[in-house]
Design an enzyme around this catalytic site. Structure first.
Site: not given
Ligand code: IVH
Length: 727
Positions: A142, A144, A146, A273, A363, A457, A475, A480
């Site tokens: 998935e 991650k 922010d 989400y 990451k 220049c 210039c 130029c």
């Molecule tokens: S799973 C088992 N899936 O990342 C851990 N976390 O450091 C449960 N986060 O506080 C989280 N996208 O806010 C999971 N697709 C995703 C995520 C996700 C963002 C964040 C979440 C959590 C932090 C974990």
């Protein structure tokens, strides 16, 4: 309508509005227009005002409850909300995979009696994999997000409480603010049996689930966030209204969730989400993928780009793809969350500290890093605008190495209070051009130097000026930019450095992006600098950088010619190369070349045959111009090595000391080859026919040079005769 009919109508309106919410906010589809949906909502609102006894807690009108809170109540999470461990490289992921396999190997007994589990269960498969001593793990990936982690509690299908993560054990009750998020259903959608079968659930699971939706509890975990589009729109609006701008989407989301007044929260239009169902074990799902797909059937939003990956190689490809394309997503993400897909393995792997062993946050490269500003140079643009370019201590940011950054103009430099030697924060998000976003003044040592606006220049020496009301410096010499391009293209051309793939178009791209402002800059280009340019990809960028580096060893005559000294053509460059080779036999160091040229008196230059006073003066002055001296030093620093020029073959032959002029197109050999051959045999080449010309070689479609040869009675030979002479 009687009361019974009104109650029915209210129920129908609620269901209809909710259906369209699901289509629009979860499935990204639209069956009716926003206007039509608004009028349904209006009708519902009016009926509910008249008959408040029919208002249900999951009515769409209940999303914004006008009552501001005094403070947020505490909520205990069961199970706790975990954090993820971070990985930053393929190696980290490979290590994690082998650790995971090791734990599984040691914890699942080979002789496992799989009582109560079907022979096809994932647990059984993992155990059999163990018997073969090679476990094949598969993953669910998935993105991650922010944003902010949230836990949503549904009791008997109804959304009853939403809480922030807090410390993982205890968070804050933000139910009213979460209710304003349209992608959170106020009542879970009840999936039908066919839908549940389609995601692979068996009848026991289906029964359990359908019962839970109506009579039990379901705890959803996911992320509340602000989409980039909403963030930009809000900031535009705030700017017009003179309000304080949101720093980034995450802050926007946090500010909204922490609003005690849900009306303000509603204005921020957050999204939610799902990434898990916390009590998934109650339903004995086989895979995490099933868990996520079920969440969608419940009416919650999932990211469609999530992907099942059969192997770690596939995980790495998924990661690489999104690292490169993350700006295409509607929200900010900072990595990929990789989870072991087989849920039976989760309790086997367990939790260490605050994080599970079955998942990893892989990451993306940081988009903001710190580095040092080494110097600043000025680059000329097509319209004559002079742009300051910062030269950085090379640094990796957003997955690439950055060594140059545009500083835009003097106003921007002053706004940042940027000085040479400063430690700065660089940002490179997606494929966006990197920029300096902040200076860290506390890091100064006192040696930092101000960047000054040039009076002339720095490229051509003409006066530079800033028109009233304009931020840009220009210039005053309108040619130029063109001169710069011509000078750089001359350097890369066939007769000079002959760098493949570095023709005028590419040179212009590099200049425009501020990557190159003088010829020495070509040699510090990295693949990462070139890749983002239009029409470039990984391979072509690699080829270009390779082609440049291959030509770091330069023949002295070509080098002198490439400098573009006025009146110094190929032939004069050759003469000069020969002459200075006589001064010092072993020239490899560019500074030797500089020293020799700086010590030659103008009179001595004039003594070289074919060099008259004008040419001598031009050469003499070129090597004494501070800017040119700096350029030569920069070439040296950037790794240019001079190879001794092969002196002409002085054997007695037809060519020795003879002057040739080429005209028209040669058929069998290129003009450059012909020139090289003449020189090799001791001959000279001239571009114009004069009484000193010995031969005019006439190819196809010769020009006026042929007429001139006739006039001066110079010997004309055709290609065939010429080839006979040289071979
Ligand atoms: S799973 C088992 N899936 O990342 C851990 N976390 O450091 C449960 N986060 O506080 C989280 N996208 O806010 C999971 N697709 C995703 C995520 C996700 C963002 C964040 C979440 C959590 C932090 C974990």
């Amino acid at each position: 309508m009687d009361k019974k009919e009104i109650k029915k109508r209210i129920k129908k309106l609620c269901d209809e509005i909710n259906h369209h919410r699901y289509l629009y906010h979860v499935l990204d589809r639209e069956e009716i227009s926003e206007g039509a949906l608004d009028s349904l909502k209006n009708e519902l609102f009016k009926l509910e005002q008249e008959y408040p006894e029919f208002i249900t807690p999951d009515s769409p009108t209940q999303r914004v409850e006008g009552r501001p809170l005094e403070k947020f109540e505490k909520v205990t999470h069961d199970p706790p909300m975990l954090s993820l461990f971070d990985a930053f490289s393929e190696q980290d992921m490979a290590d994690w995979e082998s650790r995971t396999k090791k734990i599984i190997n040691s914890k699942i007994p080979t002789s496992l009696k799989l009582r109560g589990t079907s022979a096809n269960s994932h647990f059984a498969k993992a155990a059999r994999g163990r018997q073969k001593s090679k476990i094949a793990l598969d993953y669910y990936c998935e993105l991650k997000f922010d944003g902010l982690a949230m836990s949503l509690r549904y009791e008997n299908g109804l959304f009853v409480r939403g809480a922030t993560r807090g410390d993982g054990k205890v968070g804050e009750d933000v139910t009213n603010n979460l209710k304003t998020i349209e992608s959170i259903p106020l009542r879970l959608r009840k999936p039908n049996e066919a839908e549940l079968k389609k995601i692979g659930l068996d009848s026991w699971q289906i029964n359990q689930l359908l019962n839970a939706v109506e009579n039990s509890e379901i705890v959803i975990r996911g992320e509340a966030l602000m989409a980039k589009k909403v963030f930009n729109g809000l900031n535009e609006k705030y700017k017009k209204e003179g309000k304080k701008l949101l720093a980034n989407p995450r802050n926007g989301a946090a500010g909204s969730i922490r609003q005690l007044n849900p009306k303000i929260a509603a204005e921020r239009k957050l999204d939610f989400y799902v990434y898990g169902i916390a009590n998934a074990t109650d339903f004995r799902f086989k895979t995490h993928e099933q868990e996520i797909k079920l969440a969608e059937l419940f009416g919650l939003k999932i990211l469609r780009d999530n992907k099942y990956c059969e192997s770690m190689d596939e995980v790495n490809r998924f990661h690489a793809h999104w690292e490169k394309n993350r700006e295409k997503l509607p929200m900010e993400v900072d990595g990929v969350v990789v989870k072991v897909n087989n849920l039976a393995l989760w309790p086997v792997l367990g939790i260490v500290g605050k994080g599970p062993r079955y998942a990893m946050a892989y990451k993306f490269a940081a988009e903001q890093v710190t580095t040092m500003l080494k110097s600043a140079v000025w680059q000329i643009g097509r319209t004559g605008i002079l742009t300051p370019i910062g030269i950085l201590e090379p640094v990796r940011v957003g997955g690439v190495t950055v060594s140059h950054v545009t500083l835009h103009n003097m106003d921007e430099i002053e706004r940042l209070d940027l000085r040479i030697g400063d430690t700065v924060i660089i940002e490179r998000a997606g494929d966006v051009i990197p920029k300096v976003i902040q200076v860290l003044p506390k890091m100064r040592e006192g040696k930092e130097q101000k960047i000054l606006s040039p009076e002339n220049c720095p490229i051509c020496g003409s006066p530079a000026e800033r028109a009233p009301g304009e931020v840009a410096l220009r210039c005053t010499n309108k040619d130029c930019y063109a001169v710069t391009l011509r000078r750089l293209s001359h350097w890369t051309s066939k007769a000079a450095m002959n760098i493949e793939g570095l023709g005028p178009k590419v040179v212009e791209q590099l200049v425009k992006e501020g990557l190159v402002s003088d010829a020495a800059d070509f040699y510090t280009l990295s693949e990462d600098d070139v890749k983002p340019l239009e029409r470039f990809a990984d391979k072509s960028a690699e080829n270009l950088v390779k082609a440049i580096n291959e030509k770091k060893e330069v023949d002295l005559a070509r080098f002198i010619y490439g400098l573009g000294i006025r009146h110094v053509g190929e032939e004069t460059a050759l003469l000069l190369a020969e002459r200075i080779t006589n001064y010092k036999l072993q020239i490899t160091n560019l500074l030797d070349v500089l020293k020799i040229f700086q010590s030659i008196k103008i009179k001595k230059l004039e003594e070289i045959e074919d060099i008259g006073p004008i040419v001598a003066k031009s050469i003499y002055e070129w090597f004494r111009d501070v800017k040119n001296v700096e350029l030569l030093r920069k070439f040296e620093k950037n790794g240019i090595i001079i190879t001794q020029h092969a002196t002409r073959n002085m054997q007695q032959n037809e060519f020795k000391g003879k002057t040739f002029v080429l005209t028209g197109t040669l058929d069998g050999l290129t003009r450059n080859d012909a020139k090289a051959k003449i020189r090799e045999l001791g001959g000279k080449i001239s571009s114009a026919v004069s009484k000193n010309t010995d031969f005019v070689v006439a190819g196809e479609n010769p020009g006026s040079k042929l007429d001139k040869a006739g006039e001066l009675r110079v010997r004309v030979i055709n290609e065939e005769e010429f080839v006979k002479l040289i071979f």
